[in-house]
Scaffold this motif. Structure first.
Motif, PDB file in Angstrom:
ATOM      1  N   SER A 237       0.849  -1.192   0.000  1.00 54.82           N
ATOM      2  CA  SER A 237       0.000   0.000   0.000  1.00 54.82           C
ATOM      3  C   SER A 237       0.884   1.240   0.000  1.00 54.82           C
ATOM      4  O   SER A 237       1.926   1.275   0.667  1.00 54.82           O
ATOM      5  N   LEU A 238       0.454   2.256  -0.748  1.00 53.64           N
ATOM      6  CA  LEU A 238       1.167   3.530  -0.778  1.00 53.64           C
ATOM      7  C   LEU A 238       0.271   4.614  -0.208  1.00 53.64           C
ATOM      8  O   LEU A 238      -0.847   4.841  -0.694  1.00 53.64           O
ATOM      9  N   PHE A 239       0.749   5.284   0.843  1.00 59.20           N
ATOM     10  CA  PHE A 239       0.061   6.431   1.417  1.00 59.20           C
ATOM     11  C   PHE A 239       0.815   7.681   0.969  1.00 59.20           C
ATOM     12  O   PHE A 239       1.996   7.849   1.286  1.00 59.20           O
ATOM     13  N   LEU A 240       0.132   8.535   0.246  1.00 51.35           N
ATOM     14  CA  LEU A 240       0.745   9.699  -0.374  1.00 51.35           C
ATOM     15  C   LEU A 240       0.266  10.958   0.331  1.00 51.35           C
ATOM     16  O   LEU A 240      -0.894  11.349   0.219  1.00 51.35           O
ATOM     17  N   PHE A 241       1.167  11.603   1.075  1.00 49.67           N
ATOM     18  CA  PHE A 241       0.826  12.835   1.778  1.00 49.67           C
ATOM     19  C   PHE A 241       1.090  14.030   0.872  1.00 49.67           C
ATOM     20  O   PHE A 241       2.175  14.194   0.317  1.00 49.67           O
ATOM     21  N   ARG A 242       0.060  14.870   0.740  1.00 44.89           N
ATOM     22  CA  ARG A 242       0.199  16.131   0.022  1.00 44.89           C
ATOM     23  C   ARG A 242      -0.543  17.215   0.812  1.00 44.89           C
ATOM     24  O   ARG A 242      -1.315  16.916   1.712  1.00 44.89           O
ATOM     25  N   THR A 243      -0.298  18.466   0.475  1.00 42.03           N
ATOM     26  CA  THR A 243      -1.000  19.561   1.131  1.00 42.03           C
ATOM     27  C   THR A 243      -1.903  20.246   0.122  1.00 42.03           C
ATOM     28  O   THR A 243      -1.686  20.177  -1.093  1.00 42.03           O
ATOM     29  N   ALA A 244      -2.937  20.916   0.630  1.00 43.38           N
ATOM     30  CA  ALA A 244      -3.923  21.537  -0.252  1.00 43.38           C
ATOM     31  C   ALA A 244      -3.279  22.534  -1.209  1.00 43.38           C
ATOM     32  O   ALA A 244      -3.686  22.677  -2.355  1.00 43.38           O
ATOM     33  N   GLN A 245      -2.217  23.236  -0.740  1.00 40.71           N
ATOM     34  CA  GLN A 245      -1.572  24.234  -1.583  1.00 40.71           C
ATOM     35  C   GLN A 245      -0.868  23.590  -2.777  1.00 40.71           C
ATOM     36  O   GLN A 245      -0.615  24.244  -3.786  1.00 40.71           O
TER      37      GLN A 245
END
Length: 225
Positions: A151-159
């Protein structure tokens, strides 16, 4: 038309309101409330996008899930924005000997590392912080996750989210006194959900704030002379 729809569905470029093939392959997130909203838990062997500010306890969302594995395999963190707490991972029941932290020099190197870790079969989970992906890059990661059963959990921010990616699940996290405020932006085979509170006080009571009664009145404090 049917051929076009089949192509788009097979490449996860469109979603149906209801999944036509029965229950999806999921695994419990470790939180009963979240499992109920996700109808079983996190999708297995796929990509999960998480929109979250840094430092709100976002990793706590994943720890109960990441500690679940049938055979010992690596847990890989790629380009974390800060130092990871070994004490937190150990307290969550994660074997530190199976934890690998990578700090690639570029976004391109980070994507390459994620793809290799996913498809190698040596990792059960990869957690990556990344600024921006294209759809074709995501497709490579999805195929790698399925090939390596990870499984890949990809963290990004709204900006930094400029393109909506065809991921299996997209979550938005915001801070809350008792844990996290969660919104399901989209999930395969389902609709977006209204935000709800994920109470983590039973897991980490020392990190939860005491609830404030609704009828508590504000009383000014007299200034000492």
């Amino acid at each position: 038309m049917n051929t076009l729809l089949s192509y788009l569905e097979n490449h996860h470029l469109i979603w149906r309101g209801r999944h036509p093939h029965g229950a999806a392959d999921t695994q419990s997130s470790g939180y009963a409330v979240l499992d109920e909203y996700l109808q079983g838990g996190f999708p297995r062997h796929d990509v999960i996008e998480i929109d979250s500010p840094c430092g709100i306890g976002e990793l706590r969302l994943l720890l109960p899930y990441l500690q679940q594995q049938e055979t010992p395999r690596l847990l890989v963190f790629i380009a974390p924005p800060g130092l990871l707490s070994a004490e937190l991972l150990l307290a969550a029941g994660i074997d530190l000997q199976q934890v690998l932290v990578l700090q690639p020099e570029s976004d391109k190197d980070a994507l390459w590392a994620a793809e290799q870790c996913l498809k190698s079969g040596s990792s059960h989970g990869v957690v990556m912080w990344h600024r921006q992906l294209d759809v074709h890059q995501l497709k490579r990661l999805q195929l790698a996750a399925q090939e390596g059963r990870a499984s890949l959990f990809l963290f990004r921010t709204a900006q930094r989210i400029k393109v909506s990616l065809p991921v299996a699940l997209s979550l938005q996290l915001r801070p809350h006194a008792q844990g996290l405020r969660v919104r399901i932006n989209k999930r395969r085979g389902g609709w977006a959900e209204q935000p709800f509170t994920l109470d983590m006080s039973s897991h980490w009571p020392e990190l939860a704030c005491a609830p404030v009664p609704d009828n508590l009145l504000y009383l000014p404090v007299a200034r000492a002379i």
